[in-house]
Design a protein around this motif. Structure first.
Motif, short mmCIF file in Angstrom:
data_model
loop_
_atom_site.label_atom_id
_atom_site.label_comp_id
_atom_site.label_asym_id
_atom_site.label_seq_id
_atom_site.Cartn_x
_atom_site.Cartn_y
_atom_site.Cartn_z
N THR A 1 -6.68 1.51 -4.26
CA THR A 1 -6.08 1.95 -3.33
C THR A 1 -4.40 1.31 -4.02
O THR A 1 -4.56 0.19 -4.30
CB THR A 1 -5.97 1.54 -1.45
OG1 THR A 1 -6.08 -0.17 -1.55
CG2 THR A 1 -7.22 1.60 -0.59
N ARG A 2 -4.09 1.95 -3.83
CA ARG A 2 -2.12 2.00 -4.37
C ARG A 2 -1.32 2.90 -2.80
O ARG A 2 -1.05 4.00 -2.94
CB ARG A 2 -2.23 2.44 -5.41
CG ARG A 2 -1.40 2.43 -6.33
CD ARG A 2 -1.04 2.41 -7.72
NE ARG A 2 0.73 1.58 -8.64
CZ ARG A 2 0.20 1.92 -9.55
NH1 ARG A 2 0.40 2.78 -10.81
NH2 ARG A 2 1.75 0.81 -10.25
N SER B 1 -7.36 -3.30 -3.15
CA SER B 1 -5.61 -2.55 -4.22
C SER B 1 -5.63 -2.86 -5.48
O SER B 1 -6.36 -3.39 -6.73
CB SER B 1 -4.84 -3.21 -3.31
OG SER B 1 -4.50 -4.63 -4.55
#
Length: 156
Positions: free
Chosen positions: A73-74, A108
């Protein structure tokens, strides 16, 4: 045979991860859908992993695949800022919502560069520890798939 799938939005470290996750026993292909069909990848005799940004747009298909999944995820604002620097199209919150539908080990983008957090993800995929020196050396590199970037540019 596909053993694992790394899925993320563009500009979220998939090229870097493809390098890190290529080991003595597994090759991790980056943006392999540009060159191979899913069936061709499944029929490869080697154990492979794939790091695909396009897979984020097909959460049902990814979830139905038996391979282990690593989801990166970003924040969409960071994705778009990075894409803008390369002249790539902007994504909407909808793209992020599709990625969030994928079931898998989630990490992340920022945590890719933290050895302990990346090691936990590596253990999930390979059931062994990540080489700490190799991780540190790769953290010093900016890795991009120029042909994939040019391919996307040519589409817009």
């Amino acid at each position: 045979m596909i053993d694992f799938i790394v899925v993320a939005l563009p500009r979220s470290g998939t090229a870097w991860l493809a390098n890190l996750l290529t080991t003595e026993t597994t090759v991790c292909l980056h943006e392999s859908f540009l060159h191979f069909s899913l069936q061709e990848l499944e029929n490869m005799p080697e154990h492979i992993g794939i790091a695909e940004t396009s897979a984020a747009f097909f959460p049902k298909d990814v979830n139905n695949h038996p391979a282990k999944k690593l989801v990166v995820t970003r924040p969409i604002a960071e994705v778009n800022a990075s894409a803008e620097k390369l002249g790539l199209p902007q994504l909407t919150d909808y793209a992020e919502s599709l990625l969030n539908q994928i079931d898998g080990y989630t990490i992340s983008y920022q945590d890719l560069f933290d050895y302990d957090k990346m090691n936990a993800a590596y253990r999930f995929l390979f059931d062994k520890d990540l080489n700490k020196l190799r991780h540190a050396m790769l953290c010093d590199l900016q890795i991009e798939n120029r042909s994939a970037i040019e391919h996307v540019r040519s589409m817009f």
